[in-house]
Design a protein around this motif. Sequence first.
Motif, PDB file in Angstrom:
ATOM      1  N   MET A 242       0.842  -1.189   0.000  1.00 43.64           N
ATOM      2  CA  MET A 242       0.000   0.000   0.000  1.00 43.64           C
ATOM      3  C   MET A 242       0.884   1.247   0.000  1.00 43.64           C
ATOM      4  N   ILE A 243       0.650   2.155  -0.962  1.00 39.95           N
ATOM      5  CA  ILE A 243       1.427   3.378  -1.071  1.00 39.95           C
ATOM      6  C   ILE A 243       0.773   4.450  -0.216  1.00 39.95           C
ATOM      7  N   THR A 244       1.544   5.025   0.704  1.00 43.11           N
ATOM      8  CA  THR A 244       1.057   6.111   1.543  1.00 43.11           C
ATOM      9  C   THR A 244       1.629   7.426   1.011  1.00 43.11           C
ATOM     10  N   ILE A 245       0.764   8.282   0.486  1.00 47.86           N
ATOM     11  CA  ILE A 245       1.212   9.546  -0.102  1.00 47.86           C
ATOM     12  C   ILE A 245       1.423  10.564   1.008  1.00 47.86           C
ATOM     13  N   PRO A 246       2.573  11.227   1.034  1.00 50.65           N
ATOM     14  CA  PRO A 246       2.771  12.305   2.012  1.00 50.65           C
ATOM     15  C   PRO A 246       1.683  13.364   1.877  1.00 50.65           C
ATOM     16  N   TYR A 247       1.259  13.917   3.016  1.00 52.56           N
ATOM     17  CA  TYR A 247       0.121  14.841   3.037  1.00 52.56           C
ATOM     18  C   TYR A 247       0.337  16.020   2.091  1.00 52.56           C
ATOM     19  N   LEU A 248       1.496  16.662   2.176  1.00 53.35           N
ATOM     20  CA  LEU A 248       1.770  17.831   1.348  1.00 53.35           C
ATOM     21  C   LEU A 248       1.810  17.463  -0.131  1.00 53.35           C
ATOM     22  N   THR A 249       2.395  16.289  -0.440  1.00 53.47           N
ATOM     23  CA  THR A 249       2.465  15.823  -1.829  1.00 53.47           C
ATOM     24  C   THR A 249       1.068  15.571  -2.383  1.00 53.47           C
ATOM     25  N   ALA A 250       0.212  14.930  -1.575  1.00 53.48           N
ATOM     26  CA  ALA A 250      -1.168  14.672  -2.003  1.00 53.48           C
ATOM     27  C   ALA A 250      -1.905  15.979  -2.241  1.00 53.48           C
ATOM     28  N   LEU A 251      -1.693  16.951  -1.352  1.00 55.33           N
ATOM     29  CA  LEU A 251      -2.377  18.241  -1.465  1.00 55.33           C
ATOM     30  C   LEU A 251      -1.972  18.969  -2.743  1.00 55.33           C
ATOM     31  N   THR A 252      -0.672  19.029  -3.021  1.00 59.68           N
ATOM     32  CA  THR A 252      -0.200  19.721  -4.224  1.00 59.68           C
ATOM     33  C   THR A 252      -0.607  18.975  -5.494  1.00 59.68           C
ATOM     34  N   THR A 253      -0.644  17.642  -5.419  1.00 59.31           N
ATOM     35  CA  THR A 253      -1.068  16.854  -6.592  1.00 59.31           C
ATOM     36  C   THR A 253      -2.532  17.093  -6.898  1.00 59.31           C
ATOM     37  N   TYR A 254      -3.379  17.076  -5.856  1.00 64.36           N
ATOM     38  CA  TYR A 254      -4.802  17.375  -6.049  1.00 64.36           C
ATOM     39  C   TYR A 254      -4.985  18.781  -6.620  1.00 64.36           C
ATOM     40  N   PHE A 255      -4.220  19.736  -6.093  1.00 62.80           N
ATOM     41  CA  PHE A 255      -4.332  21.117  -6.566  1.00 62.80           C
ATOM     42  C   PHE A 255      -3.934  21.222  -8.040  1.00 62.80           C
ATOM     43  N   SER A 256      -2.855  20.526  -8.435  1.00 61.54           N
ATOM     44  CA  SER A 256      -2.387  20.571  -9.825  1.00 61.54           C
ATOM     45  C   SER A 256      -3.422  19.997 -10.779  1.00 61.54           C
ATOM     46  N   TYR A 257      -3.973  18.819 -10.406  1.00 59.29           N
ATOM     47  CA  TYR A 257      -5.003  18.222 -11.265  1.00 59.29           C
ATOM     48  C   TYR A 257      -6.263  19.083 -11.286  1.00 59.29           C
ATOM     49  N   GLY A 258      -6.603  19.667 -10.150  1.00 57.52           N
ATOM     50  CA  GLY A 258      -7.774  20.539 -10.096  1.00 57.52           C
ATOM     51  C   GLY A 258      -7.620  21.750 -11.000  1.00 57.52           C
ATOM     52  N   LEU A 259      -6.414  22.323 -11.013  1.00 62.10           N
ATOM     53  CA  LEU A 259      -6.134  23.474 -11.872  1.00 62.10           C
ATOM     54  C   LEU A 259      -6.234  23.097 -13.349  1.00 62.10           C
TER      55      LEU A 259
END
Length: 489
Positions: A1-18
């Motif tokens: 199971m891959i655990t994404i770092p909180y900050l990495t997940a946040l920036t990734t969601y923001f990038s895809y959202g943009l």
Amino acid sequence: MITIPYLTALTTYFSYGLLFAFGQFRDFFRKIFDWWHASNLQGYAPICLGLEDFYIRRLYLRIQDCFGRPISSAPDAWFDVVERYSNDNNKTLKRTSKITSCLNLGSYNYLGFAAADEYCTPRVIDTLNRFSPSTSSTRVDGGTTTVHTELEECVANFVGKPAAIVFGMGYVTNSAILPVLVGKGGLIISDSLNHNSIVNGARGSGATIRVFQHNTPSHLEKVLREQIAEGQPRTHRPWKKIIVIVEGIYSMEGELCKLPEIVAICKKYKAYVYLDEAHSIGAVGKTGRGVCELLGVDPADVDIMMGTFTKSFGSCGGYIAASKEVIQYLKYTCPAHLYATSISPPAAQQIISSIAVILGEDGSSRGAQKLARIRENSNFFRSELQKMGFEVLGDHDSPVMPIMLYNPAKIPAFSRECLRQNVAVVTVAFPATPLLLARARICISASHTKEDLLKALEVISKVGDLVGIKYFPAEPNKQHQEQITMKLE
């Protein structure tokens, strides 16, 4: 199971959202402009519709130069990559006459047989002259040659099963076999990260499908116990048969299957085991016989063994190895055997010859040296990447090592910068992986020299610093530590 770092997940969601927001904004104006232009297909529903089409147009096309790069040489340790350019923001790519010699970290050429070989190549050429490139027929008509018969016997002996059947394409081996083995009233329990060919084969079978957590035997047992207790949907009758499907090495994770535990659970609940060894056969194990040899599992305990010839053997196609009764049944019923053109005779000879080299039947120790080299190369490269601070998936001895990228902007940045420094890597994103789990997949070969690996590590380290994908602290350099110690003394 891959655990994404909180900050990495946040920036990734923001990038895809943009990207999604700007894409929808552009699509809104596109509809307005299209409304003013007459269409030749007025009244027709659009063929390409939905989020997948949106993803291709607004996300994938921006970075499609990172995928499908044409090459103009054999996929050896180094190969020639054809340069391309675009005049329309990557919507279309045009090839040039320029080529760049690059270090190959993307091909599945695990044992180095995809390039010219002193033992295999002359025999392949002889077979080409004798049988031609294609049989132009199915196996049940005029498409079975002496080479095909020899290949099936060779594969069965190599993997340790009584009989085998071969096909011209690895993907079809799974997708065409599973609907023959199980149907309505049957139960397929599949690992959550199994290959798409298994997913499509299971869907096409008509059987009930249940999924267990990736490589988690305890959850597999839970699912088995629940499904056996409940029985078939609505009627609650006992299942006609239960097949558990796993992979030897998971191609996007580089992880080894926990086969001994899974086999023990399947024995306990009388379920059949279907093992996909596409990436493990030939690449792992003392004599290259895959995860069964590596993990100490008797091949007799695995009911259906599947594998492909595209990775370790430098050829094409796939095989199923099982009991003589099962193989005979498949020859009577499998559409890939009855209706598809048989595997090319030169390709079949390549497999036979490469297996002979692996087993030392060519009179040399090259096979053993290749197996030792890929194991050493894989473990060395993986440990060095981890020391640098990269998040590397996979297990010891696996030649597949994904480096996590996560953020969509880092996919093209990593790929393009590596290519600029003459290192060709494969980046993998949705739909091959979940949206948030983009990665670069490194495939190590026995043909890589120590110098090749050191160059690759140097380039990947520099690019990793530039792109910002070293998610863990790097281990301090030993020489640097010694210098600091001397100064302190």
